[in-house]
Design an enzyme around this catalytic site. Structure first.
Site, PDB file in Angstrom:
ATOM      1  CB  SER A   1      -0.905   0.009   1.235  1.00 58.13           C
ATOM      2  OG  SER A   1      -1.789  -1.084   1.206  1.00 58.13           O
TER       3      SER A   1
ATOM      4  CE  LYS B   1      -5.162  -1.079   2.366  1.00 55.70           C
ATOM      5  NZ  LYS B   1      -3.909  -1.837   2.356  1.00 55.70           N
TER       6      LYS B   1
ATOM      7  CE  LYS C   1       2.272   2.563   4.450  1.00 54.55           C
ATOM      8  NZ  LYS C   1       1.581   1.668   3.491  1.00 54.55           N
TER       9      LYS C   1
END
Length: 294
Positions: free
Chosen positions: A96, A171, A239
């Protein structure tokens, strides 16, 4: 059967590689921590000594590493995949990362004669172990069709969502929704406990109504028992929330709730919870409520 290199054998990557080996594919795994290769070895795969060793003879290269710089290093770095893999190989990046980095790497990969898909996953450790991941795939349709049998080994919901970078964009949206759900569930648990309600029973009935969700089903036991062994670390969700807020700003889109939840995630990390499962956002609600348990 397919010869597969699988780079990144962490919480998610290891069970995915094991499933692929169990399906009869030839799998060579690689990780910064060699001991993580043990489950793959037990499943009939092998642990490689380097990227060059892992990709030798492979027609599919899978990558599952934490962040954008890690993917750049694995693919485009010195002694990386671009240097050693066979031209025409299909690269599947399950990581990701930032959509713009994915697009840049895809352009470079195609210029070098590789095929490439961005295929980030959702479902956490449980989804990886149970081969029930949701996989959102960006890239060329023909490449998706070629990879679909492999996706079906590790995932349950597999959807081609558009060109390169689209998987990462979807995502990012997924991580926004998940973080907001976990924060709301955390607040609900602390609220219920403050009134002395049978919280386990309350969550059972809430789970059967409109408030029910996969997040509630998967994370309620963590919260009830205050057990936060990482299935997906707060560090990684921090993140991901950075990706969401940066990409939203780039697109000129307002994400006020997402920006607020990103601050809760950042606060959890700043308070030393980065290595815990993201359900440990509950600890942040405890701190704000003066009920921190240490």
């Amino acid at each position: 059967m397919t010869n597969i290199a699988f780079i990144g054998l962490g919480i998610m990557g290891s069970p995915m590689a094991v499933h692929l080996a169990g399906a009869g594919h030839t799998v060579a795994g690689l990780d910064r921590s060699a001991e993580r290769g043990a489950p793959l070895g037990e499943a009939g795969g092998r642990y490689a000594s380097s990227v060059a060793d892992a990709v030798k003879g492979a027609n599919v290269i899978c990558v599952m590493v934490p962040d954008s710089p890690d993917v750049e290093e694995v693919l485009a770095g010195e002694d990386g995949v671009f240097q050693h893999a066979e031209t025409g190989s299909l690269i599947i990046d399950f990581s990701s990362i930032r959509p713009d980095v994915t697009q840049q790497l895809a352009e470079r990969a195609r210029a070098l004669g590789f095929r490439i898909l961005d295929a980030p996953v959702s479902g956490g450790e449980a989804g990886a172990k149970n081969a029930a991941l949701s996989i959102m795939v960006g890239g060329e349709g023909d490449d998706f069709d070629a990879a679909k049998p492999l996706f079906d080994v590790v995932g349950k919901t597999v959807v081609h969502v558009g060109p390169s970078g689209s998987g990462q964009t979807v995502k990012a949206a997924n991580q926004l929704i998940v973080a907001a759900n976990i924060q709301a569930l955390s607040e609900a648990v602390i609220f219920l406990e403050a009134y002395g309600v049978d919280t386990k029973a309350a969550l059972e009935v809430l789970g059967g109504g409109l408030a029910g969700s996969t997040v509630l089903n998967q994370k309620k036991e963590n919260m009830l028992s205050r057990s936060f062994e990482p299935g997906f670390r707060i560090d990684l969700h921090h993140k991901d929330m950075g990706i969401v807020t940066a990409a939203a700003r780039e697109a000129g889109v307002a994400v006020p709730l997402g920006s607020l939840v990103a601050q809760f995630v950042a606060s959890a990390r700043a308070n030393g919870d980065g290595g815990l499962d993201h359900s440990a956002l509950l600890r942040g609600v405890e701190r704000l409520s003066g009920k921190a348990s240490g």
